[in-house]
Structures are given as structure tokens and as C-alpha cells.
Design a protein around this motif. Structure first.
Motif: not given
Length: 54
Positions: A35, A37, A40, A45-46
Motif C-alpha cells: 500500500t 497509504e 488503506p 489504496c493498494t
């Protein structure tokens, strides 16, 4: 790199050198997912950390 499709790993990123040329699958035996983020909350976000540009 193997050009054999791994039907257990679906992928549509044709710019990756691990993408199977014949079907929308990865040619690797396994991948790493990460990720970008801190927290996530959605699939956007991945990232596929196994991506390699052709």
C-alpha cells in the motif's frame, strides 16, 4: 520470467513484464501486494509490488 499464465492471479496491467501475453493473468507464481497509504480503506489504496515495467 515465465510466460505461462497463472490463472490464480488475475491482472489487466499489460505494461507489466510479468503479464501473460495470452490472457489477463500474471505469469508469476506469487505476487506481493502493498500500500501507499498509512490507513488503506479502498482497493485503490493498494499496489502490486511485483510490478515491473516492460
Amino acid at each position: 520470467m515465465s510466460c505461462n499464465a497463472n490463472s490464480h492471479i488475475k491482472c489487466t496491467v499489460t505494461q507489466c513484464k510479468n503479464h501473460s501475453k495470452d490472457t489477463d493473468c500474471c505469469s508469476l507464481n506469487s505476487i506481493t501486494v502493498g500500500t501507499h497509504e498509512a490507513n488503506p480503506t479502498m482497493y485503490e489504496c493498494t499496489d502490486c509490488m511485483s510490478f515491473e515495467l516492460k
